[in-house]
Design a protein around this motif. Structure first.
Motif, PDB file in Angstrom:
ATOM      1  N   ARG A 196      49.066  42.862  39.113  1.00 57.78           N
ATOM      2  CA  ARG A 196      48.791  41.763  40.058  1.00 57.78           C
ATOM      3  C   ARG A 196      48.427  42.311  41.432  1.00 57.78           C
ATOM      4  O   ARG A 196      47.600  41.744  42.145  1.00 57.78           O
ATOM      5  CB  ARG A 196      50.007  40.838  40.167  1.00 57.78           C
ATOM      6  N   THR A 197      49.067  43.407  41.821  1.00 58.20           N
ATOM      7  CA  THR A 197      48.752  44.035  43.105  1.00 58.20           C
ATOM      8  C   THR A 197      47.339  44.591  43.082  1.00 58.20           C
ATOM      9  O   THR A 197      46.616  44.502  44.069  1.00 58.20           O
ATOM     10  CB  THR A 197      49.766  45.144  43.433  1.00 58.20           C
ATOM     11  N   MET A 198      46.925  45.155  41.942  1.00 56.23           N
ATOM     12  CA  MET A 198      45.556  45.674  41.830  1.00 56.23           C
ATOM     13  C   MET A 198      44.526  44.569  42.021  1.00 56.23           C
ATOM     14  O   MET A 198      43.441  44.819  42.543  1.00 56.23           O
ATOM     15  CB  MET A 198      45.340  46.330  40.463  1.00 56.23           C
ATOM     16  N   SER A 199      44.873  43.365  41.607  1.00 56.26           N
ATOM     17  CA  SER A 199      43.929  42.256  41.744  1.00 56.26           C
ATOM     18  C   SER A 199      44.180  41.418  42.997  1.00 56.26           C
ATOM     19  O   SER A 199      43.646  40.312  43.111  1.00 56.26           O
ATOM     20  CB  SER A 199      43.986  41.370  40.497  1.00 56.26           C
ATOM     21  N   SER A 200      44.970  41.951  43.934  1.00 59.08           N
ATOM     22  CA  SER A 200      45.185  41.230  45.191  1.00 59.08           C
ATOM     23  C   SER A 200      43.867  41.140  45.957  1.00 59.08           C
ATOM     24  O   SER A 200      42.937  41.909  45.716  1.00 59.08           O
ATOM     25  CB  SER A 200      46.246  41.929  46.037  1.00 59.08           C
ATOM     26  N   VAL A 201      43.797  40.225  46.869  1.00 54.00           N
ATOM     27  CA  VAL A 201      42.540  39.932  47.562  1.00 54.00           C
ATOM     28  C   VAL A 201      41.961  41.168  48.254  1.00 54.00           C
ATOM     29  O   VAL A 201      40.779  41.489  48.085  1.00 54.00           O
ATOM     30  CB  VAL A 201      42.743  38.786  48.592  1.00 54.00           C
ATOM     31  N   THR A 202      42.779  41.886  49.002  1.00 50.88           N
ATOM     32  CA  THR A 202      42.257  43.022  49.760  1.00 50.88           C
ATOM     33  C   THR A 202      41.771  44.143  48.857  1.00 50.88           C
ATOM     34  O   THR A 202      40.695  44.703  49.083  1.00 50.88           O
ATOM     35  CB  THR A 202      43.331  43.573  50.723  1.00 50.88           C
ATOM     36  N   LEU A 203      42.529  44.464  47.828  1.00 50.36           N
ATOM     37  CA  LEU A 203      42.111  45.545  46.936  1.00 50.36           C
ATOM     38  C   LEU A 203      40.957  45.104  46.047  1.00 50.36           C
ATOM     39  O   LEU A 203      40.037  45.889  45.786  1.00 50.36           O
ATOM     40  CB  LEU A 203      43.287  46.021  46.082  1.00 50.36           C
ATOM     41  N   ALA A 204      40.991  43.878  45.571  1.00 49.97           N
ATOM     42  CA  ALA A 204      39.926  43.402  44.688  1.00 49.97           C
ATOM     43  C   ALA A 204      38.577  43.369  45.408  1.00 49.97           C
ATOM     44  O   ALA A 204      37.556  43.753  44.828  1.00 49.97           O
ATOM     45  CB  ALA A 204      40.269  42.018  44.143  1.00 49.97           C
ATOM     46  N   TRP A 205      38.563  42.953  46.652  1.00 47.04           N
ATOM     47  CA  TRP A 205      37.302  42.931  47.391  1.00 47.04           C
ATOM     48  C   TRP A 205      36.782  44.343  47.643  1.00 47.04           C
ATOM     49  O   TRP A 205      35.599  44.616  47.460  1.00 47.04           O
ATOM     50  CB  TRP A 205      37.457  42.200  48.725  1.00 47.04           C
ATOM     51  N   PHE A 206      37.656  45.235  48.065  1.00 48.17           N
ATOM     52  CA  PHE A 206      37.216  46.602  48.375  1.00 48.17           C
ATOM     53  C   PHE A 206      36.741  47.326  47.116  1.00 48.17           C
ATOM     54  O   PHE A 206      35.602  47.793  47.043  1.00 48.17           O
ATOM     55  CB  PHE A 206      38.352  47.387  49.045  1.00 48.17           C
ATOM     56  N   TYR A 207      37.620  47.425  46.118  1.00 45.90           N
ATOM     57  CA  TYR A 207      37.269  48.183  44.918  1.00 45.90           C
ATOM     58  C   TYR A 207      36.297  47.416  44.027  1.00 45.90           C
ATOM     59  O   TYR A 207      35.468  48.027  43.346  1.00 45.90           O
ATOM     60  CB  TYR A 207      38.536  48.568  44.149  1.00 45.90           C
ATOM     61  N   GLY A 208      36.388  46.098  44.031  1.00 44.03           N
ATOM     62  CA  GLY A 208      35.447  45.297  43.257  1.00 44.03           C
ATOM     63  C   GLY A 208      34.021  45.427  43.765  1.00 44.03           C
ATOM     64  O   GLY A 208      33.077  45.483  42.967  1.00 44.03           O
ATOM     65  N   SER A 209      33.853  45.487  45.081  1.00 49.53           N
ATOM     66  CA  SER A 209      32.498  45.659  45.620  1.00 49.53           C
ATOM     67  C   SER A 209      31.937  47.039  45.279  1.00 49.53           C
ATOM     68  O   SER A 209      30.757  47.170  44.945  1.00 49.53           O
ATOM     69  CB  SER A 209      32.487  45.418  47.128  1.00 49.53           C
ATOM     70  N   ILE A 210      32.784  48.055  45.330  1.00 48.79           N
ATOM     71  CA  ILE A 210      32.325  49.392  44.935  1.00 48.79           C
ATOM     72  C   ILE A 210      31.994  49.399  43.443  1.00 48.79           C
ATOM     73  O   ILE A 210      30.975  49.965  43.026  1.00 48.79           O
ATOM     74  CB  ILE A 210      33.393  50.460  45.268  1.00 48.79           C
ATOM     75  N   MET A 211      32.844  48.769  42.645  1.00 47.63           N
ATOM     76  CA  MET A 211      32.599  48.685  41.202  1.00 47.63           C
ATOM     77  C   MET A 211      31.276  47.965  40.936  1.00 47.63           C
ATOM     78  O   MET A 211      30.495  48.380  40.081  1.00 47.63           O
ATOM     79  CB  MET A 211      33.743  47.952  40.512  1.00 47.63           C
ATOM     80  N   GLY A 212      31.005  46.896  41.674  1.00 47.74           N
ATOM     81  CA  GLY A 212      29.751  46.164  41.514  1.00 47.74           C
ATOM     82  C   GLY A 212      28.545  47.019  41.838  1.00 47.74           C
ATOM     83  O   GLY A 212      27.538  46.996  41.122  1.00 47.74           O
ATOM     84  N   ILE A 213      28.633  47.798  42.898  1.00 46.41           N
ATOM     85  CA  ILE A 213      27.519  48.675  43.283  1.00 46.41           C
ATOM     86  C   ILE A 213      27.294  49.754  42.231  1.00 46.41           C
ATOM     87  O   ILE A 213      26.153  50.031  41.837  1.00 46.41           O
ATOM     88  CB  ILE A 213      27.781  49.284  44.678  1.00 46.41           C
ATOM     89  N   VAL A 214      28.367  50.351  41.768  1.00 50.89           N
ATOM     90  CA  VAL A 214      28.245  51.386  40.736  1.00 50.89           C
ATOM     91  C   VAL A 214      27.701  50.784  39.447  1.00 50.89           C
ATOM     92  O   VAL A 214      26.853  51.375  38.778  1.00 50.89           O
ATOM     93  CB  VAL A 214      29.600  52.093  40.499  1.00 50.89           C
ATOM     94  N   LEU A 215      28.163  49.597  39.097  1.00 52.52           N
ATOM     95  CA  LEU A 215      27.676  48.925  37.900  1.00 52.52           C
ATOM     96  C   LEU A 215      26.191  48.594  38.021  1.00 52.52           C
ATOM     97  O   LEU A 215      25.408  48.813  37.078  1.00 52.52           O
ATOM     98  CB  LEU A 215      28.492  47.658  37.654  1.00 52.52           C
ATOM     99  N   LEU A 216      25.788  48.098  39.170  1.00 53.59           N
ATOM    100  CA  LEU A 216      24.363  47.800  39.405  1.00 53.59           C
ATOM    101  C   LEU A 216      23.536  49.072  39.320  1.00 53.59           C
ATOM    102  O   LEU A 216      22.468  49.090  38.698  1.00 53.59           O
ATOM    103  CB  LEU A 216      24.198  47.145  40.790  1.00 53.59           C
TER     104      LEU A 216
END
Length: 137
Positions: free
Chosen positions: A110-130
């Motif tokens: 749940r902490t991994m999917s918290s707002v601050t971590l999800a936005w930071f790492y999720g955006s990097i994940m999105g860029i790498v995925l793209l």
């Protein structure tokens, strides 16, 4: 009573130092994540599957950052407990074990999917995925 005040100041100072260290670790992890992900993306070889290596530091550091955030939250709970109870009780004097509050904070996933971590790492994940999709298409 005077002894309890002295313990209160010592304990709160110790807990604040621990919280600062956790926040500092989190900041350093975010910096290393960006550095290693960008470095792995810039390493261009003949093998296009090399881009998949970028997911390793991203996921490992995301987990580590969540761990330190969870620890920080545990110590904030400990800090609040000390502030509320130290002048009333000698229970747990200088006990820095914050795991007794483990049920009061979010789990690691749940902490991994918290707002601050999800936005930071999720955006990097999105860029790498793209980048991966563009490379393989």
């Amino acid at each position: 009573m005077e002894d309890r005040k002295e313990y209160l100041f010592k304990e709160t100072a110790m807990i604040q130092d621990i919280i600062k260290r956790m926040a500092s670790n989190s900041f350093m992890i975010k910096g290393w994540t960006l550095t290693l992900v960008v470095a792995t993306l810039l390493l261009k070889g003949e093998n296009k599957y090399q881009v998949l290596i970028a997911y390793i530091p991203l996921l490992v550091f995301w987990f580590l950052d969540a761990y330190f955030l969870q620890q920080e939250r545990l110590y904030r709970k400990l800090y609040n407990w000390v502030i509320q109870n130290r002048l009333k009780s000698d229970e747990y004097i200088l006990d820095m074990n914050a795991y007794r509050f483990k049920n009061d904070v979010q789990s690691l996933d749940r902490t991994m999917s918290s707002v601050t971590l999800a936005w930071f790492y999720g955006s990097i994940m999105g860029i790498v995925l793209l980048y991966t999709i563009i490379l393989f298409s």
